[in-house]
Design a protein around this motif. Structure first.
Motif, PDB file in Angstrom:
ATOM      1  N   UNK A   1      37.963  25.101  46.190  1.00  0.00           N
ATOM      2  CA  UNK A   1      36.840  25.820  46.770  1.00  0.00           C
ATOM      3  C   UNK A   1      35.779  24.801  47.163  1.00  0.00           C
ATOM      4  N   UNK A   2      35.349  24.865  48.405  1.00  0.00           N
ATOM      5  CA  UNK A   2      34.400  23.896  48.961  1.00  0.00           C
ATOM      6  C   UNK A   2      32.976  24.227  48.484  1.00  0.00           C
ATOM      7  N   UNK A   3      32.720  23.906  47.198  1.00  0.00           N
ATOM      8  CA  UNK A   3      31.410  24.209  46.608  1.00  0.00           C
ATOM      9  C   UNK A   3      30.612  22.949  46.291  1.00  0.00           C
ATOM     10  N   UNK A   4      31.089  21.790  46.760  1.00  0.00           N
ATOM     11  CA  UNK A   4      30.332  20.560  46.568  1.00  0.00           C
ATOM     12  C   UNK A   4      29.068  20.584  47.407  1.00  0.00           C
ATOM     13  N   UNK A   5      28.274  19.516  47.357  1.00  0.00           N
ATOM     14  CA  UNK A   5      27.018  19.457  48.122  1.00  0.00           C
ATOM     15  C   UNK A   5      27.236  19.801  49.598  1.00  0.00           C
ATOM     16  N   UNK A   6      26.478  20.758  50.084  1.00  0.00           N
ATOM     17  CA  UNK A   6      26.607  21.186  51.483  1.00  0.00           C
ATOM     18  C   UNK A   6      27.847  22.002  51.766  1.00  0.00           C
ATOM     19  N   UNK A   7      28.568  22.400  50.724  1.00  0.00           N
ATOM     20  CA  UNK A   7      29.817  23.144  50.888  1.00  0.00           C
ATOM     21  C   UNK A   7      29.598  24.552  51.411  1.00  0.00           C
ATOM     22  N   UNK A   8      30.681  25.126  51.905  1.00  0.00           N
ATOM     23  CA  UNK A   8      30.630  26.474  52.475  1.00  0.00           C
ATOM     24  C   UNK A   8      30.923  27.558  51.443  1.00  0.00           C
ATOM     25  N   UNK A   9      31.482  27.148  50.300  1.00  0.00           N
ATOM     26  CA  UNK A   9      31.882  28.131  49.294  1.00  0.00           C
ATOM     27  C   UNK A   9      33.229  28.758  49.584  1.00  0.00           C
ATOM     28  N   UNK A  10      33.889  28.317  50.635  1.00  0.00           N
ATOM     29  CA  UNK A  10      35.169  28.903  51.017  1.00  0.00           C
ATOM     30  C   UNK A  10      36.337  28.211  50.323  1.00  0.00           C
ATOM     31  N   UNK A  11      37.362  29.002  50.064  1.00  0.00           N
ATOM     32  CA  UNK A  11      38.599  28.530  49.433  1.00  0.00           C
ATOM     33  C   UNK A  11      39.496  27.924  50.510  1.00  0.00           C
ATOM     34  N   UNK A  12      40.175  26.831  50.130  1.00  0.00           N
ATOM     35  CA  UNK A  12      41.072  26.119  51.032  1.00  0.00           C
ATOM     36  C   UNK A  12      42.426  25.969  50.352  1.00  0.00           C
ATOM     37  N   UNK A  13      43.473  26.163  51.117  1.00  0.00           N
ATOM     38  CA  UNK A  13      44.847  25.893  50.666  1.00  0.00           C
ATOM     39  C   UNK A  13      45.562  25.272  51.852  1.00  0.00           C
ATOM     40  N   UNK A  14      45.842  23.977  51.749  1.00  0.00           N
ATOM     41  CA  UNK A  14      46.446  23.253  52.866  1.00  0.00           C
ATOM     42  C   UNK A  14      47.547  22.343  52.329  1.00  0.00           C
ATOM     43  N   UNK A  15      48.623  22.244  53.071  1.00  0.00           N
ATOM     44  CA  UNK A  15      49.726  21.368  52.687  1.00  0.00           C
ATOM     45  C   UNK A  15      49.809  20.198  53.648  1.00  0.00           C
ATOM     46  N   UNK A  16      50.361  19.115  53.161  1.00  0.00           N
ATOM     47  CA  UNK A  16      50.555  17.924  53.967  1.00  0.00           C
ATOM     48  C   UNK A  16      51.470  16.969  53.236  1.00  0.00           C
ATOM     49  N   UNK A  17      51.447  15.721  53.667  1.00  0.00           N
ATOM     50  CA  UNK A  17      52.257  14.713  52.980  1.00  0.00           C
ATOM     51  C   UNK A  17      51.641  13.334  53.161  1.00  0.00           C
ATOM     52  N   UNK A  18      52.030  12.447  52.263  1.00  0.00           N
ATOM     53  CA  UNK A  18      51.693  11.036  52.366  1.00  0.00           C
ATOM     54  C   UNK A  18      53.001  10.279  52.524  1.00  0.00           C
ATOM     55  N   UNK A  19      53.035   9.371  53.471  1.00  0.00           N
ATOM     56  CA  UNK A  19      54.170   8.475  53.637  1.00  0.00           C
ATOM     57  C   UNK A  19      53.876   7.228  52.820  1.00  0.00           C
ATOM     58  N   UNK A  20      54.636   7.035  51.755  1.00  0.00           N
ATOM     59  CA  UNK A  20      54.419   5.919  50.843  1.00  0.00           C
ATOM     60  C   UNK A  20      55.342   4.753  51.164  1.00  0.00           C
TER      61      UNK A  20
END
Length: 128
Positions: free
Chosen positions: A81-100
């Motif tokens: 949940x984007x509740x840090x400084x200046x955050x929107x208060x909205x929940x985020x769920x995102x997928x991705x990957x790192x190429x190691x």
């Protein structure tokens, strides 16, 4: 390798940016969506801290590993949940990957991370 990936995901979820940086070689690098790479453990910890600050309840789930010609893909899902400084208060769920690319020390020498930035921005503005 799975246990390394599971511990790495737990490090991201720990809210301890130095713990994340400890998975990287001393001069390792982390690049996100083609941006300027964070080189060295201090810079990697600072990059991790940015996400941890923006999402105080950050959880990174380890989805799977996929070996490939260039190294190993670490697939993940970020939830928070984007509740840090200046955050929107909205929940985020995102997928991705790192190429190691791992170094001779068994740690991450280079990580190139990828996720759908447009979808991430949409969720920051409007939620999941």
């Amino acid at each position: 390798m799975d246990s390394f990936a599971e511990e790495y995901a737990r490090a991201w979820s720990s809210r301890d940016p130095e713990r994340v940086a400890g998975f990287f070689s001393e001069k390792g690098s982390l690049q996100i969506n083609g941006g300027e790479p964070s080189v060295g453990r201090l810079a990697i910890a600072q990059a991790a801290s940015g996400f941890m600050t923006a999402f105080p309840d950050l959880v990174v789930e380890f989805d799977r590993l996929a070996p490939c010609e260039q190294g190993t893909e670490f697939h993940w899902t970020l939830i928070g949940t984007n509740t840090g400084p200046g955050g929107t208060g909205n929940r985020v769920r995102i997928s991705g990957y790192e190429l190691w690319r791992l170094g001779a020390d068994g740690l991450i020498a280079e990580s190139k991370g990828f996720f759908d930035a447009d979808e991430y921005d949409r969720q920051i503005r409007h939620g999941v």
